[in-house]
Design an enzyme around this catalytic site. Structure first.
Site, PDB file in Angstrom:
ATOM      1  N   ARG A  71      30.945  60.651-100.650  1.00 29.10           N
ATOM      2  CA  ARG A  71      31.148  60.961 -99.227  1.00 29.10           C
ATOM      3  C   ARG A  71      32.603  61.349 -98.983  1.00 29.10           C
ATOM      4  O   ARG A  71      32.895  62.228 -98.168  1.00 29.10           O
ATOM      5  CB  ARG A  71      30.736  59.763 -98.360  1.00 29.10           C
ATOM      6  CG  ARG A  71      30.754  60.077 -96.864  1.00 29.10           C
ATOM      7  CD  ARG A  71      30.168  58.973 -96.020  1.00 29.10           C
ATOM      8  NE  ARG A  71      30.996  57.771 -96.048  1.00 29.10           N
ATOM      9  CZ  ARG A  71      30.659  56.624 -95.460  1.00 29.10           C
ATOM     10  NH1 ARG A  71      29.507  56.525 -94.818  1.00 29.10           N
ATOM     11  NH2 ARG A  71      31.459  55.586 -95.526  1.00 29.10           N
ATOM     12  N   LYS A 119      34.715  61.414 -92.606  1.00 20.35           N
ATOM     13  CA  LYS A 119      35.366  60.124 -92.344  1.00 20.35           C
ATOM     14  C   LYS A 119      36.865  60.389 -92.378  1.00 20.35           C
ATOM     15  O   LYS A 119      37.540  60.218 -93.391  1.00 20.35           O
ATOM     16  CB  LYS A 119      34.940  59.074 -93.372  1.00 20.35           C
ATOM     17  CG  LYS A 119      35.266  57.657 -92.948  1.00 20.35           C
ATOM     18  CD  LYS A 119      34.391  56.646 -93.659  1.00 20.35           C
ATOM     19  CE  LYS A 119      34.870  55.215 -93.499  1.00 20.35           C
ATOM     20  NZ  LYS A 119      34.775  54.668 -92.153  1.00 20.35           N
ATOM     21  N   GLU A 134      27.274  55.793 -82.281  1.00 20.47           N
ATOM     22  CA  GLU A 134      27.502  54.783 -83.323  1.00 20.47           C
ATOM     23  C   GLU A 134      28.580  53.827 -82.826  1.00 20.47           C
ATOM     24  O   GLU A 134      29.178  54.043 -81.772  1.00 20.47           O
ATOM     25  CB  GLU A 134      27.974  55.446 -84.625  1.00 20.47           C
ATOM     26  CG  GLU A 134      29.297  56.173 -84.469  1.00 20.47           C
ATOM     27  CD  GLU A 134      29.663  57.045 -85.674  1.00 20.47           C
ATOM     28  OE1 GLU A 134      29.447  56.616 -86.812  1.00 20.47           O
ATOM     29  OE2 GLU A 134      30.173  58.157 -85.438  1.00 20.47           O
TER      30      GLU A 134
HETATM   31  N1  PDD Z   1      33.649  51.824 -91.167  1.00 25.99           N
HETATM   32  N2  PDD Z   1      30.498  54.707 -88.361  1.00 25.99           N
HETATM   33  C1  PDD Z   1      31.849  54.641 -88.345  1.00 25.99           C
HETATM   34  C2  PDD Z   1      32.592  55.377 -87.277  1.00 25.99           C
HETATM   35  C3  PDD Z   1      32.536  53.903 -89.335  1.00 25.99           C
HETATM   36  O1  PDD Z   1      33.878  53.840 -89.341  1.00 25.99           O
HETATM   37  C4  PDD Z   1      31.787  53.196 -90.322  1.00 25.99           C
HETATM   38  C5  PDD Z   1      32.431  52.410 -91.419  1.00 25.99           C
HETATM   39  C6  PDD Z   1      30.378  53.269 -90.276  1.00 25.99           C
HETATM   40  C7  PDD Z   1      29.525  52.566 -91.293  1.00 25.99           C
HETATM   41  O2  PDD Z   1      29.605  53.190 -92.544  1.00 25.99           O
HETATM   42  P1  PDD Z   1      29.357  52.419 -93.917  1.00 25.99           P
HETATM   43  O3  PDD Z   1      28.031  51.763 -93.803  1.00 25.99           O
HETATM   44  O4  PDD Z   1      29.362  53.516 -94.894  1.00 25.99           O
HETATM   45  O5  PDD Z   1      30.471  51.414 -94.092  1.00 25.99           O
HETATM   46  C8  PDD Z   1      29.788  54.058 -89.290  1.00 25.99           C
HETATM   47  C9  PDD Z   1      34.343  51.115 -92.226  1.00 25.99           C
HETATM   48  C10 PDD Z   1      33.627  49.917 -92.714  1.00 25.99           C
HETATM   49  C11 PDD Z   1      35.722  50.799 -91.739  1.00 25.99           C
HETATM   50  O6  PDD Z   1      36.250  51.634 -91.037  1.00 25.99           O
HETATM   51  O7  PDD Z   1      36.254  49.763 -92.074  1.00 25.99           O
END
Ligand code: PDD
Length: 292
Positions: free
Chosen positions: A53, A152, A185
Site C-alpha cells: 500500500r 496514505k 471513515e
Molecule cells: N491509521 N483510515 C485512516 C484515515 C487511517 O489513518 C487508518 C490507519 C485506517 C485503518 O487502516 P489500517 O487498518 O490499514 O491500519 C483507516 C493508522 C493506524 C495510524 O495512523 O496510526
C-alpha cells in the site's frame, strides 16, 4: 524499557539519535507517505500488505520508491532486530526528500526513507469491554481531493484537529463526513455498522483508505458466514445500527457504543463485533505464530 530504533536510508540508529534535514519536504509540507503496523510476538502483522500500500501511495503522489518492497522488508526486519524483545509499533515513512524551498515537487529527486520501531501503546482494555464514543465531523483532508484520493499521505492536520474536536465532545474517535453528508471513515480507522446481522462499511469509491484491518475483517466475516455489504453509510444508519465498530492496525476491532451522544443498540459491545474481533485475532495468530 527499550526506547526503540530508527532506520534512515537503511542505517539503523538509536531513536534518540535519529535526525532528518529541516529541508526535507516531509517536514516542511507533509510531502510524504506512510504506513503503521505492529508486531505480535515480535512478528509484524500484514507487513507485505502495508508495504505494498505504501508503494501505491507513493505512486499516487509521484514519489518514486527509493527501494523495493523486499528491501524495505529487510530493513524493517533489521530495525526490529536492533530493537530487540518487545512488541513494536512500526511506522514506515517515505518523504519526497530535500530540495530548494519551492513547492514544485519535481525539484526534489532523492526520496528519504525512515522506519521507526517504537514500543506499541495499545488502547485501554476498558475500550474493548465497554466500547467507545465517536463524534461525526465535517473535515476537508488533502486525500479527499481526487489527486491524492486513497493515498496514505502524512498530512494529517485535518484528522488531528478532528480528533481534538471529538475529544472535546467526550468522544474517542472522529468520524469524517463526505460532501454529501455520508460517513467516510475515522480519523485513523475504518467504520463498520451491523444491522439485522449484516455488516456494512463504506465502499472504496468514497476515497477512503482501504484499511488492511478492514480487509482482514471482511475476510473473517466471510469465513464466519456473516453477511457483508460495502456501500453508503449515512449518520442515521449509524445512529440506528444494532452495533458499530472501528478497525485499525493498532486498535484491531474496537466497539463503538455511541455517536454524537446517541446510544447505538443497547449501548454495549455487540456479539457480531466480538465475534469479528476474535476471528481477526485468530487471523493474526495464524499469520504471526503469536498466541494472541
Ligand atoms: N491509521 N483510515 C485512516 C484515515 C487511517 O489513518 C487508518 C490507519 C485506517 C485503518 O487502516 P489500517 O487498518 O490499514 O491500519 C483507516 C493508522 C493506524 C495510524 O495512523 O496510526
Amino acid at each position: 524499557m527499550a526506547a526503540g530504533e530508527v532506520s534512515i536510508d537503511g542505517q539503523v540508529v538509536d531513536s534518540g539519535e535519529a535526525r532528518v534535514s529541516v529541508f526535507d519536504r516531509g517536514f516542511l509540507y507533509g510531502d510524504s507517505v506512510f504506513e503503521v503496523f505492529r508486531t505480535y510476538g515480535g512478528v509484524p502483522f500484514g507487513q507485505r500488505e502495508h508495504l505494498e500500500r505504501l508503494q501505491r501511495s507513493a505512486d499516487r503522489l509521484m514519489i518514486s520508491m527509493p527501494v523495493s518492497v523486499e528491501t524495505l522488508s529487510s530493513e524493517v526486519a533489521a530495525t526490529l532486530e536492533a530493537a530487540g524483545e518487545g512488541e513494536w509499533y512500526v511506522r514506515v515513512v517515505i518523504t519526497r526528500g530535500t530540495g530548494p524551498l519551492t513547492y514544485d515537487p519535481s525539484t526534489a529527486t532523492t526520496p528519504l526513507r525512515v522506519i521507526i520501531a517504537a514500543p506499541v501503546s495499545v488502547p485501554p482494555a476498558d475500550h474493548y469491554e465497554r466500547g467507545i464514543a465517536v463524534a461525526l465531523l465535517h473535515a476537508s483532508r488533502p486525500t479527499d481531493d481526487e489527486r491524492a484520493s486513497g493515498a496514505k499521505a502524512s498530512n494529517y492536520l485535518a484528522n488531528l484537529l478532528a480528533v481534538h474536536e471529538a475529544k472535546q465532545k467526550g468522544a474517542q474517535e472522529a468520524l469524517m463526513l463526505g460532501r454529501r453528508g455520508q460517513i467516510l471513515e475515522g480519523a485513523s480507522s475504518n467504520l463498520f455498522i451491523v444491522k439485522d446481522g449484516v455488516v456494512r462499511t463504506p465502499e472504496r469509491q468514497t476515497g477512503i483508505l482501504m484499511g488492511i484491518t478492514r480487509a482482514a475483517v471482511l475476510a473473517a466475516a466471510a469465513t464466519e458466514g456473516i453477511g457483508v455489504e460495502e456501500g453508503e453509510v449515512r449518520p442515521e444508519d449509524l445512529y440506528d445500527a444494532d452495533e458499530a465498530f472501528i478497525t485499525s492496525s493498532i486498535r484491531e476491532v474496537m466497539p463503538v457504543v455511541s455517536a454524537d451522544g446517541r446510544t447505538i443498540g443497547p449501548g454495549a459491545p455487540g456479539s457480531v463485533t466480538k465475534r469479528l474481533h476474535e476471528a481477526y485475532l485468530r487471523t493474526v495468530a495464524q499469520a504471526t505464530g503469536a498466541g494472541v
